[in-house]
Design an enzyme around this catalytic site. Structure first.
Site, PDB file in Angstrom:
ATOM      1  N   LEU A 158       0.823  -1.206   0.000  1.00 44.37           N
ATOM      2  CA  LEU A 158       0.000   0.000   0.000  1.00 44.37           C
ATOM      3  C   LEU A 158       0.858   1.257   0.000  1.00 44.37           C
ATOM      4  O   LEU A 158       0.695   2.134  -0.855  1.00 44.37           O
ATOM      5  CB  LEU A 158      -0.919   0.007   1.223  1.00 44.37           C
ATOM      6  CG  LEU A 158      -1.667   1.321   1.519  1.00 44.37           C
ATOM      7  CD1 LEU A 158      -2.636   1.643   0.390  1.00 44.37           C
ATOM      8  CD2 LEU A 158      -2.392   1.251   2.853  1.00 44.37           C
ATOM      9  N   GLU A 162       3.407   4.351  -0.235  1.00 45.87           N
ATOM     10  CA  GLU A 162       4.219   4.949  -1.292  1.00 45.87           C
ATOM     11  C   GLU A 162       4.976   6.142  -0.712  1.00 45.87           C
ATOM     12  O   GLU A 162       4.679   6.585   0.410  1.00 45.87           O
ATOM     13  CB  GLU A 162       3.334   5.416  -2.452  1.00 45.87           C
ATOM     14  CG  GLU A 162       2.602   4.285  -3.148  1.00 45.87           C
ATOM     15  CD  GLU A 162       1.750   4.745  -4.322  1.00 45.87           C
ATOM     16  OE1 GLU A 162       1.102   3.899  -4.938  1.00 45.87           O
ATOM     17  OE2 GLU A 162       1.756   5.970  -4.621  1.00 45.87           O
ATOM     18  N   GLY A 178       1.253   7.502   2.911  1.00 52.21           N
ATOM     19  CA  GLY A 178       1.471   6.680   4.099  1.00 52.21           C
ATOM     20  C   GLY A 178       0.181   6.582   4.873  1.00 52.21           C
ATOM     21  O   GLY A 178      -0.722   5.825   4.517  1.00 52.21           O
ATOM     22  N   SER A 179       0.066   7.391   5.913  1.00 53.41           N
ATOM     23  CA  SER A 179      -1.185   7.418   6.661  1.00 53.41           C
ATOM     24  C   SER A 179      -2.359   7.860   5.787  1.00 53.41           C
ATOM     25  O   SER A 179      -3.483   7.403   5.961  1.00 53.41           O
ATOM     26  CB  SER A 179      -1.048   8.377   7.862  1.00 53.41           C
ATOM     27  OG  SER A 179      -0.085   7.895   8.775  1.00 53.41           O
ATOM     28  N   ARG A 231      19.379  -9.572  40.496  1.00 54.57           N
ATOM     29  CA  ARG A 231      20.401  -8.524  40.562  1.00 54.57           C
ATOM     30  C   ARG A 231      20.380  -7.835  41.930  1.00 54.57           C
ATOM     31  O   ARG A 231      19.317  -7.430  42.416  1.00 54.57           O
ATOM     32  CB  ARG A 231      20.137  -7.499  39.453  1.00 54.57           C
ATOM     33  CG  ARG A 231      20.995  -6.256  39.483  1.00 54.57           C
ATOM     34  CD  ARG A 231      22.412  -6.536  39.069  1.00 54.57           C
ATOM     35  NE  ARG A 231      23.131  -5.277  38.858  1.00 54.57           N
ATOM     36  CZ  ARG A 231      24.447  -5.177  38.795  1.00 54.57           C
ATOM     37  NH1 ARG A 231      25.197  -6.277  38.936  1.00 54.57           N
ATOM     38  NH2 ARG A 231      25.035  -4.014  38.587  1.00 54.57           N
ATOM     39  N   GLN A 259      15.560   0.537  31.679  1.00 49.74           N
ATOM     40  CA  GLN A 259      15.904   1.318  32.870  1.00 49.74           C
ATOM     41  C   GLN A 259      16.271   0.409  34.039  1.00 49.74           C
ATOM     42  O   GLN A 259      17.238   0.652  34.766  1.00 49.74           O
ATOM     43  CB  GLN A 259      14.727   2.229  33.250  1.00 49.74           C
ATOM     44  CG  GLN A 259      15.069   3.324  34.236  1.00 49.74           C
ATOM     45  CD  GLN A 259      15.971   4.390  33.624  1.00 49.74           C
ATOM     46  OE1 GLN A 259      16.047   4.520  32.405  1.00 49.74           O
ATOM     47  NE2 GLN A 259      16.670   5.130  34.461  1.00 49.74           N
ATOM     48  N   GLU A 305       0.523  -0.450  10.295  1.00 50.09           N
ATOM     49  CA  GLU A 305      -0.929  -0.631  10.173  1.00 50.09           C
ATOM     50  C   GLU A 305      -1.717   0.488  10.855  1.00 50.09           C
ATOM     51  O   GLU A 305      -2.729   0.253  11.509  1.00 50.09           O
ATOM     52  CB  GLU A 305      -1.355  -2.010  10.684  1.00 50.09           C
ATOM     53  CG  GLU A 305      -0.812  -3.128   9.801  1.00 50.09           C
ATOM     54  CD  GLU A 305      -1.667  -4.371   9.786  1.00 50.09           C
ATOM     55  OE1 GLU A 305      -2.899  -4.272   9.929  1.00 50.09           O
ATOM     56  OE2 GLU A 305      -1.088  -5.458   9.616  1.00 50.09           O
ATOM     57  N   SER A 334      -0.192   5.763  15.723  1.00 52.35           N
ATOM     58  CA  SER A 334      -1.014   6.081  16.893  1.00 52.35           C
ATOM     59  C   SER A 334      -1.939   7.258  16.640  1.00 52.35           C
ATOM     60  O   SER A 334      -3.089   7.278  17.104  1.00 52.35           O
ATOM     61  CB  SER A 334      -0.110   6.371  18.098  1.00 52.35           C
ATOM     62  OG  SER A 334       0.595   5.215  18.491  1.00 52.35           O
TER      63      SER A 334
END
Length: 372
Positions: A125, A127, A131-132, A261, A329, A356, A359
């Site tokens: 899809l 290009e 995109g979005s 640890r 972290q 896909e 956000s």
């Protein structure tokens, strides 16, 4: 909410876990270093039924519910996120496309090889300018006069997962100024050219490429763009499952590390600041699973999942990034080295916020559904 999975599907998922333990997790670093999967992985996936999970049994598929399908992707992601991403796309966007929109001639020619892993697959899809905003696709499809159902494709695609290895690609192209549709493109032809391999910081074993099409011959699958793009809803649930798998694996490794640890004469696991991070991760992973399972359950009931798939994909992907960041972290300097898998999971997790539907797109979808 509790998962209800048929006993046959539970047995299938048990085999998937065994497959991941034996054939996937031990090789995840090797595949990343080689920036490629070995060719033999595809027949192995096919033999396990992992390339036909969305295909009904009467058509030779595994015929899984959406719930079991997403659970399988989650298990794969705990072994290798890049492989999970590829398997998710193959099932939700390629095999499902041929199942829903392919003609009898097309399914007869391609489907047996697809589900056996003999025909490597991709979905095209995106290009350079699309995109979005998928409707900006410029790749043009022109009918071939003496070959009904066949078109010449001209254009360029980029960020195509497994595009460098694929034998067959479902390509979205423009049939008029206002309409898009989908085509089956065989890559072993002069009109198809891989222009460059796109190397990514995460999921780098996936052969992501940019390719050009110059009078490439493709076979039209009779569908509207809206129909083809509708496959993304189950696809988004699968990416949500991939994100959950990444988060779970990072969390498991982090809890194990924190228990072993010691600093300042006590375990990291006994320090409140570490406990807070672990508690937040545990809670967010659980919430991600619940959103994912709700979306899958609604899909299996035949109900709309436009909003719910975005809920699951959005929350799980952002959870995966938070959880893997906390994992780094807690591991401290060691977490930044390749000696520990959490750094790879941290890099792989970022894709789930982009692939896909980024956000921002998921939030747009949710808002439109809420405000309509």
């Amino acid at each position: 909410m509790f998962i209800e999975i048929h006993p046959d599907e539970s047995r299938f998922l048990g085999r998937v876990r065994d497959f991941v333990a034996a054939e996937v997790l031990p090789h995840t670093r090797e595949w990343e270093q080689n920036t490629a999967f070995p060719d033999e992985i595809w027949p192995k996936l096919g033999a396990e039924g992992l390339l036909a999970m969305t295909l009904p049994r009467e058509k030779g598929g595994t015929g899984l519910s959406c719930m079991a399908y997403c659970e399988a992707i989650r298990e794969l992601a705990k072994g290798d996120p890049a492989l999970a991403m590829n398997v998710a796309a193959i099932n939700a966007l390629v095999v499902a496309h041929l199942d829903r929109f392919g003609t009898p001639e097309q399914t007869e020619k391609y489907l047996p090889g697809m589900i056996k892993g003999e025909i490597k697959l991709a979905w095209g899809l995106t290009e350079p300018e699309a995109g979005s905003d998928a409707r900006r696709v410029k790749t043009r499809a022109t009918p071939i006069e003496d070959r009904p159902g066949f078109f010449h494709l001209n254009g360029r695609k980029m960020f195509i997962t497994n595009g460098g290895k694929a034998d067959l690609i479902v390509v979205i192209a423009r049939v008029s100024d206002t309409e898009l549709s989908a085509f089956l493109l065989e890559t072993n032809q002069p009109g198809f050219k891989v222009e460059k391999r796109i190397h990514t910081v995460g999921v780098s074993a996936s052969n992501t490429v940019q390719f050009s099409l110059t009078d490439a011959v493709a076979w039209h699958t009779p569908c509207k763009f809206e129909d083809a793009i509708g496959l993304l809803y189950r696809g988004r649930l699968a990416i949500g499952a991939m994100a959950v798998g990444i988060a779970e694996k990072a969390f498991e490794l982090t809890v194990e590390y924190a228990k072993g640890r010691e600093q300042f004469n006590r375990r990291l696991a006994d320090m409140q600041s570490i406990q807070n991070m672990i508690a937040d991760s545990a809670m967010e992973i659980e919430a991600s699973r619940l959103l994912l399972h709700k979306g899958c359950q609604l899909f299996d009931m035949g109900l709309p999942v436009i909003k719910e798939s975005s809920y699951a994909k959005l929350y799980a992907s952002e959870t995966a990034n938070r959880v893997t960041n906390r994992a780094i972290q807690i591991h401290g300097g060691r977490g930044m080295t390749r000696e520990f898998l959490v750094e790879k999971l941290w890099r792989d997790a970022k894709l789930t916020e982009i692939g896909e539907g980024a956000s921002e797109i998921q939030r747009m979808v949710i808002a439109k559904q809420v405000l309509r």
